[in-house]
Scaffold this motif. Sequence first.
Motif, PDB file in Angstrom:
ATOM      1  N   VAL A   1      20.734 -16.019   7.684  1.00  0.00           N
ATOM      2  CA  VAL A   1      19.945 -15.119   6.771  1.00  0.00           C
ATOM      3  C   VAL A   1      19.732 -13.439   7.674  1.00  0.00           C
ATOM      4  CG1 VAL A   1      18.640 -16.515   6.371  1.00  0.00           C
ATOM      5  CG2 VAL A   1      18.059 -16.044   8.138  1.00  0.00           C
ATOM      6  N   ALA A   2      19.982 -13.757   9.012  1.00  0.00           N
ATOM      7  CA  ALA A   2      20.687 -12.619   9.826  1.00  0.00           C
ATOM      8  C   ALA A   2      21.560 -11.705   9.722  1.00  0.00           C
ATOM      9  CB  ALA A   2      20.499 -13.301  11.248  1.00  0.00           C
ATOM     10  N   ALA A   3      23.166 -12.322   9.127  1.00  0.00           N
ATOM     11  CA  ALA A   3      23.885 -12.250   8.930  1.00  0.00           C
ATOM     12  C   ALA A   3      24.012 -11.141   7.742  1.00  0.00           C
ATOM     13  CB  ALA A   3      24.985 -12.822   7.767  1.00  0.00           C
ATOM     14  N   THR A   4      23.268 -11.812   6.612  1.00  0.00           N
ATOM     15  CA  THR A   4      22.700 -11.061   5.117  1.00  0.00           C
ATOM     16  C   THR A   4      21.923 -10.235   5.368  1.00  0.00           C
ATOM     17  OG1 THR A   4      22.673 -13.527   4.675  1.00  0.00           O
ATOM     18  CG2 THR A   4      21.769 -11.154   3.284  1.00  0.00           C
ATOM     19  N   LYS A   5      20.938 -10.167   6.794  1.00  0.00           N
ATOM     20  CA  LYS A   5      19.773  -8.199   6.628  1.00  0.00           C
ATOM     21  C   LYS A   5      21.182  -7.946   7.438  1.00  0.00           C
ATOM     22  CE  LYS A   5      16.141  -6.915   7.337  1.00  0.00           C
ATOM     23  NZ  LYS A   5      15.489  -5.827   6.237  1.00  0.00           N
ATOM     24  N   ALA A   6      21.349  -8.006   8.699  1.00  0.00           N
ATOM     25  CA  ALA A   6      22.708  -7.059   8.964  1.00  0.00           C
ATOM     26  C   ALA A   6      23.480  -6.098   8.142  1.00  0.00           C
ATOM     27  CB  ALA A   6      23.398  -7.881  10.086  1.00  0.00           C
ATOM     28  N   ILE A   7      24.010  -7.445   6.979  1.00  0.00           N
ATOM     29  CA  ILE A   7      25.074  -5.887   5.847  1.00  0.00           C
ATOM     30  C   ILE A   7      24.202  -5.229   5.120  1.00  0.00           C
ATOM     31  CG2 ILE A   7      26.355  -6.898   3.805  1.00  0.00           C
ATOM     32  CD1 ILE A   7      27.226  -9.399   5.349  1.00  0.00           C
ATOM     33  N   GLU A   8      22.596  -5.817   4.720  1.00  0.00           N
ATOM     34  CA  GLU A   8      21.970  -5.055   3.977  1.00  0.00           C
ATOM     35  C   GLU A   8      21.775  -3.499   4.105  1.00  0.00           C
ATOM     36  OE1 GLU A   8      19.235  -8.643   1.600  1.00  0.00           O
ATOM     37  OE2 GLU A   8      18.866  -8.101   3.611  1.00  0.00           O
ATOM     38  N   LEU A   9      21.580  -3.669   6.148  1.00  0.00           N
ATOM     39  CA  LEU A   9      20.916  -2.871   6.946  1.00  0.00           C
ATOM     40  C   LEU A   9      22.630  -1.904   6.991  1.00  0.00           C
ATOM     41  CD1 LEU A   9      19.890  -4.536   9.769  1.00  0.00           C
ATOM     42  CD2 LEU A   9      18.372  -2.554   8.162  1.00  0.00           C
ATOM     43  N   LEU A  10      23.311  -2.155   6.729  1.00  0.00           N
ATOM     44  CA  LEU A  10      24.194  -1.401   6.942  1.00  0.00           C
ATOM     45  C   LEU A  10      24.963  -0.933   5.509  1.00  0.00           C
ATOM     46  CD1 LEU A  10      28.007  -3.449   8.785  1.00  0.00           C
ATOM     47  CD2 LEU A  10      25.753  -1.578   9.439  1.00  0.00           C
ATOM     48  N   MET A  11      24.151  -1.636   3.952  1.00  0.00           N
ATOM     49  CA  MET A  11      24.762  -1.076   2.812  1.00  0.00           C
ATOM     50  C   MET A  11      23.815  -0.074   2.823  1.00  0.00           C
ATOM     51  SD  MET A  11      25.581  -4.010   0.230  1.00  0.00           S
ATOM     52  CE  MET A  11      24.332  -4.782   0.410  1.00  0.00           C
ATOM     53  N   GLU A  12      22.517   0.016   3.736  1.00  0.00           N
ATOM     54  CA  GLU A  12      21.436   0.855   3.562  1.00  0.00           C
ATOM     55  C   GLU A  12      21.772   2.058   4.065  1.00  0.00           C
ATOM     56  OE1 GLU A  12      17.778  -1.128   4.680  1.00  0.00           O
ATOM     57  OE2 GLU A  12      17.760  -2.698   3.066  1.00  0.00           O
ATOM     58  N   SER A  13      22.189   2.443   5.402  1.00  0.00           N
ATOM     59  CA  SER A  13      22.569   2.923   5.867  1.00  0.00           C
ATOM     60  C   SER A  13      23.447   3.845   7.359  1.00  0.00           C
ATOM     61  CB  SER A  13      21.061   3.504   6.711  1.00  0.00           C
ATOM     62  OG  SER A  13      21.449   4.297   7.959  1.00  0.00           O
ATOM     63  N   THR A  14      24.173   4.639   7.032  1.00  0.00           N
ATOM     64  CA  THR A  14      25.505   4.851   8.258  1.00  0.00           C
ATOM     65  C   THR A  14      24.760   5.376   9.170  1.00  0.00           C
ATOM     66  OG1 THR A  14      26.229   6.674   7.744  1.00  0.00           O
ATOM     67  CG2 THR A  14      26.720   5.926   6.114  1.00  0.00           C
ATOM     68  N   GLU A  15      23.694   5.069   9.639  1.00  0.00           N
ATOM     69  CA  GLU A  15      23.401   5.765  10.651  1.00  0.00           C
ATOM     70  C   GLU A  15      24.128   4.698  12.396  1.00  0.00           C
ATOM     71  OE1 GLU A  15      19.437   5.521  13.606  1.00  0.00           O
ATOM     72  OE2 GLU A  15      18.816   5.197  12.012  1.00  0.00           O
ATOM     73  N   LEU A  16      23.776   3.823  12.020  1.00  0.00           N
ATOM     74  CA  LEU A  16      24.005   3.107  13.131  1.00  0.00           C
ATOM     75  C   LEU A  16      26.245   2.824  13.858  1.00  0.00           C
ATOM     76  CD1 LEU A  16      22.690  -0.421  13.302  1.00  0.00           C
ATOM     77  CD2 LEU A  16      22.320   1.255  14.643  1.00  0.00           C
ATOM     78  N   ASN A  17      27.106   3.290  12.470  1.00  0.00           N
ATOM     79  CA  ASN A  17      28.182   3.691  11.847  1.00  0.00           C
ATOM     80  C   ASN A  17      28.802   5.392  13.251  1.00  0.00           C
ATOM     81  OD1 ASN A  17      30.775   4.527  10.091  1.00  0.00           O
ATOM     82  ND2 ASN A  17      30.772   1.780  10.834  1.00  0.00           N
ATOM     83  N   ASP A  18      27.670   5.529  12.164  1.00  0.00           N
ATOM     84  CA  ASP A  18      28.273   7.118  12.976  1.00  0.00           C
ATOM     85  C   ASP A  18      27.853   7.626  14.591  1.00  0.00           C
ATOM     86  OD1 ASP A  18      27.974   8.494  10.115  1.00  0.00           O
ATOM     87  OD2 ASP A  18      26.157   8.621   9.563  1.00  0.00           O
ATOM     88  N   ARG A  19      27.325   6.952  15.034  1.00  0.00           N
ATOM     89  CA  ARG A  19      26.330   6.651  16.277  1.00  0.00           C
ATOM     90  C   ARG A  19      27.792   5.756  16.765  1.00  0.00           C
ATOM     91  NH1 ARG A  19      20.989   4.000  17.962  1.00  0.00           N
ATOM     92  NH2 ARG A  19      20.570   4.800  15.851  1.00  0.00           N
ATOM     93  N   LEU A  20      27.932   4.904  16.483  1.00  0.00           N
ATOM     94  CA  LEU A  20      29.339   4.281  17.238  1.00  0.00           C
ATOM     95  C   LEU A  20      30.470   4.746  17.778  1.00  0.00           C
ATOM     96  CD1 LEU A  20      30.938   1.429  17.443  1.00  0.00           C
ATOM     97  CD2 LEU A  20      31.028   1.299  15.226  1.00  0.00           C
ATOM     98  N   TRP A  21      30.789   5.605  16.498  1.00  0.00           N
ATOM     99  CA  TRP A  21      31.627   6.827  16.559  1.00  0.00           C
ATOM    100  C   TRP A  21      31.740   7.475  17.393  1.00  0.00           C
ATOM    101  CZ3 TRP A  21      36.617   6.617  14.532  1.00  0.00           C
ATOM    102  CH2 TRP A  21      36.842   5.149  13.445  1.00  0.00           C
TER     103      TRP A  21
END
Length: 396
Positions: free
Chosen positions: A282-302
């Motif tokens: 369930v934690a992995a599912t939640k993480a993927i859902e968050l990535l599909m909802e927003s690019t905020e974390l990805n943008d901050r990583l880059w």
Amino acid sequence: MSSETLQTFLQTNLQDLKEHGLYNEIDPLESANGQMITINGKTLVNLSSNNYLGLATDERLKQVAKEAIEHYGVGAGAVRTINGTLDIHLKLEQTIAKFKGTEAAISYQSGFNCNMAAISAVMDKNDAILSDELNHASIIDGCRLSRATVIRFNHSDMEDLRAKAKAAKESGKYNKLMVITDGVFSMDGDIAKLPEIIEIAEEFDLMVYVDDAHGSGVLGKGAGTVKHFGLQDKVDFQIGTLSKAIGVVGGYVAGRRDLIDWLKVRSRPFLFSTAVTPADAVAATKAIELLMESTELNDRLWENGDYLKKGLKSLGFNIGDSETPITPCIVGDEKLTQTFSKRLFEEGVYAKSIVFPTVPKGTGRVRNMPTAAHTKEMLDQALTVYEKIGKELGII
């Protein structure tokens, strides 16, 4: 082998590793593996984690994991093919398929298991695999397990791949041919030349297999290397891990439905190893859902990756040709590399040394993994330490 023989073998070889700067010391953490960590009571800026998006400590993931434990318990209780498949495992796989843009997906206990499972379930002694020379150890082991002929091609050298694919095809010796590559190469941070690989694959009828362990959550606004190039319909096997950017543990293969159906009846880690725990699913599912909802974390990583890269390069460090947030500081000599890492630790920065056999001899490096969770202040602190120790050891 007698116990005395074993003891001699171990002592001799362990001593040899230590003398050549190749013995790896393991540092147990006394804290969560976040942007700051505690080792032996010392707080350090953490630049060695694969927790790219900071999700390993995300409160939203922790909450759903706790709820899953209360409802399902701490373990799946069986292999997937008996009665270890919970409804949450199916939801995880459906979410992965949506995330990767494929018809279906199958989840495993680790990314390493995926490569042991998928390659040997499809390839056999009558086949050949064209494998990039810098592919991950799990790919190498998966190829060995399949008993297929392995034809290594020079790293990201498309002329070499084309020549070897042509020779393999024209030899008429093999029933099936496959090309395997990492999406992002974890030691240098460079990206596979997927468009060119696809062209060659189509010309010589090669199956295409991409291990995107370090690309998922990082490239393609989070969806990975294949999405980055828009090639979801051209790649037969998309392999990934749930333990890096996703922040949990486990792995998956995404692809056509008939491929996934085949892996469910023929891949040995799926058939003979207990499913991932309910909390992990369930934690992995939640993480993927968050990535599909927003690019905020990805943008901050880059943003953080680019900031650290620019800082290290301006100080004079050799950071190679990384195209991703993975940022090596290439030192060369193994002993100097380990000394460098040790001094960084003493000054408050955890950046682990990487030496042979993980990388070729003479290319020892300290690999930096900035994450979305780091602040500019943390990165500035690390850069100050890098400058001090780099000059102290004559690296810059």
